[in-house]
Motif scaffolding. Structure first.
Motif, PDB file in Angstrom:
ATOM      1  N   ARG A   4     -27.917 -28.589  38.804  1.00 55.40           N
ATOM      2  CA  ARG A   4     -27.654 -28.376  40.227  1.00 55.40           C
ATOM      3  C   ARG A   4     -26.876 -29.542  40.818  1.00 55.40           C
ATOM      4  N   ALA A   5     -27.173 -30.755  40.385  1.00 54.32           N
ATOM      5  CA  ALA A   5     -26.382 -31.893  40.850  1.00 54.32           C
ATOM      6  C   ALA A   5     -24.937 -31.759  40.374  1.00 54.32           C
ATOM      7  N   VAL A  24     -22.674 -29.762  42.662  1.00 58.06           N
ATOM      8  CA  VAL A  24     -22.177 -30.535  43.805  1.00 58.06           C
ATOM      9  C   VAL A  24     -20.941 -31.333  43.415  1.00 58.06           C
ATOM     10  N   ALA A  35     -25.943 -24.518  44.550  1.00 57.06           N
ATOM     11  CA  ALA A  35     -26.919 -25.592  44.751  1.00 57.06           C
ATOM     12  C   ALA A  35     -28.072 -25.154  45.634  1.00 57.06           C
ATOM     13  N   LEU A  49     -29.809 -33.205  46.856  1.00 57.34           N
ATOM     14  CA  LEU A  49     -28.440 -32.703  47.000  1.00 57.34           C
ATOM     15  C   LEU A  49     -27.590 -33.655  47.835  1.00 57.34           C
TER      16      LEU A  49
END
Length: 310
Positions: free
Chosen positions: A263-264, A267, A306, A25
């Motif tokens: 999930r990236a 961000v 995230a 992350l």
């Protein structure tokens, strides 16, 4: 990459898994911050360097930046690289040849607000393209929706419905294509073949992507002429070539290897926040109360989406 994939199939200590997730992350955040600076720097090239020439020299500089470290690994991994040239060419086409070239082209005929609004769709597109191999879950979906609401309100200057009143321009379609190319590239990274390391992957995609730009670059030289290599053009090109390309792409690709494209991508919603903060620091642009509230909303959504699932 092979080690990471094998590790996913075995039980690992919770501490180790949490550490890898945290590193992934942070790498995604690093790439997002660097790319946010790219939007600010790219303005300096709008009237001086044609879009295709900006993209071409960006990737030539990036290629030279990674070559010293990548070439020895490329030679060792050449059999695997040769077997998967088709995959590398597709990744280069989406993430190198098309993505940034289309952004530079879009900026010539649409507003920054429209571009930011369309770019905000990237995480949702990434989740859509990666749905076959990744599940975001209820928590991740809720975080994505909250962050998207913050982005829409931020670019709409406090009005979530401002998107309905945006004037469409040809650049909007270019930006949609750019966002789709980036989402496709990010989703594709999860299928990177075993035997090809991070640096060789970057080197080959940079090289193939730059090669694909050569015909368009030649046409641009004939029709638009070249540009003067002065500090005002070389400096920004060095930034987007070294920082926004070599460094940011390496960290983004590594982040996806650790936490997944979906999930990236969540961000990535932080990009409007980063742009606003960088503009405040570098350009002394004021940040109002509405912007602060929207930033908090985006950060909360990213933190929720995230966050590590059990």
């Amino acid at each position: 990459m092979a080690v990471l994939e094998r590790a996913r199939t075995h039980h690992t200590p919770a501490g180790r898994g949490s550490s890898a997730q945290g590193i992934g992350l942070m790498l995604a955040l690093t790439a997002t911050v660097i790319w946010s600076g790219n939007f600010v720097i790219a303005r300096a090239l709008h009237d001086t360097v044609p879009p295709v020439q900006t993209a071409f020299w960006r990737w030539i500089i990036a290629l030279l930046a990674v070559a010293p470290l990548a070439l020895p690994q490329v030679r060792r991994q050449w059999p695997a690289i040769r077997r998967h040239l088709g995959f590398l060419a597709l990744a280069a086409l989406l993430g190198v040849t098309l993505f940034n070239t289309l952004i530079y082209q879009a900026g010539r005929s649409t507003s920054a607000t429209n571009m930011a609004m369309i770019a905000a769709a990237a995480p949702a597109m990434i989740a859509l393209f990666a749905r076959g191999g990744e599940k975001l879950g209820a928590r991740g979906t809720a975080g994505m929706v909250i962050a998207l609401a913050g982005v829409v309100t931020l670019v709409g200057k406090g009005s979530p419905t401002a998107v309905l009143r945006l004037d469409l321009a040809p650049g909007d379609l270019w930006m949609v294509a750019a966002t789709a190319a980036f989402a496709g590239y990010s989703a594709l990274l999860r299928r990177r073949p075993e035997g090809i390391g991070g640096l060789p992957f970057l080197f080959m995609t940079f090289a193939l992507g730059a090669a694909m730009l050569v015909p368009a670059y030649a046409v641009s030289l004939v029709l638009q002429g070249g540009f003067e290599p002065v500090a005002g053009t070389v400096g920004p090109l060095l930034y987007i070539g070294i920082c926004s390309s070599a460094v940011a792409y390496f960290t983004w690709n590594k982040a996806i290897a650790l936490v997944g494209a979906t999930r990236a991508g969540v961000v990535y919603y932080l990009q409007p926040v980063c742009v606003a903060l960088l503009s405040f620091a570098a350009l002394d642009e004021a940040v109002g109360g509405t912007q602060v509230v929207c930033m908090i909303l985006i950060i909360a959504g990213v933190a929720l989406g995230a966050g590590r699932r059990r």
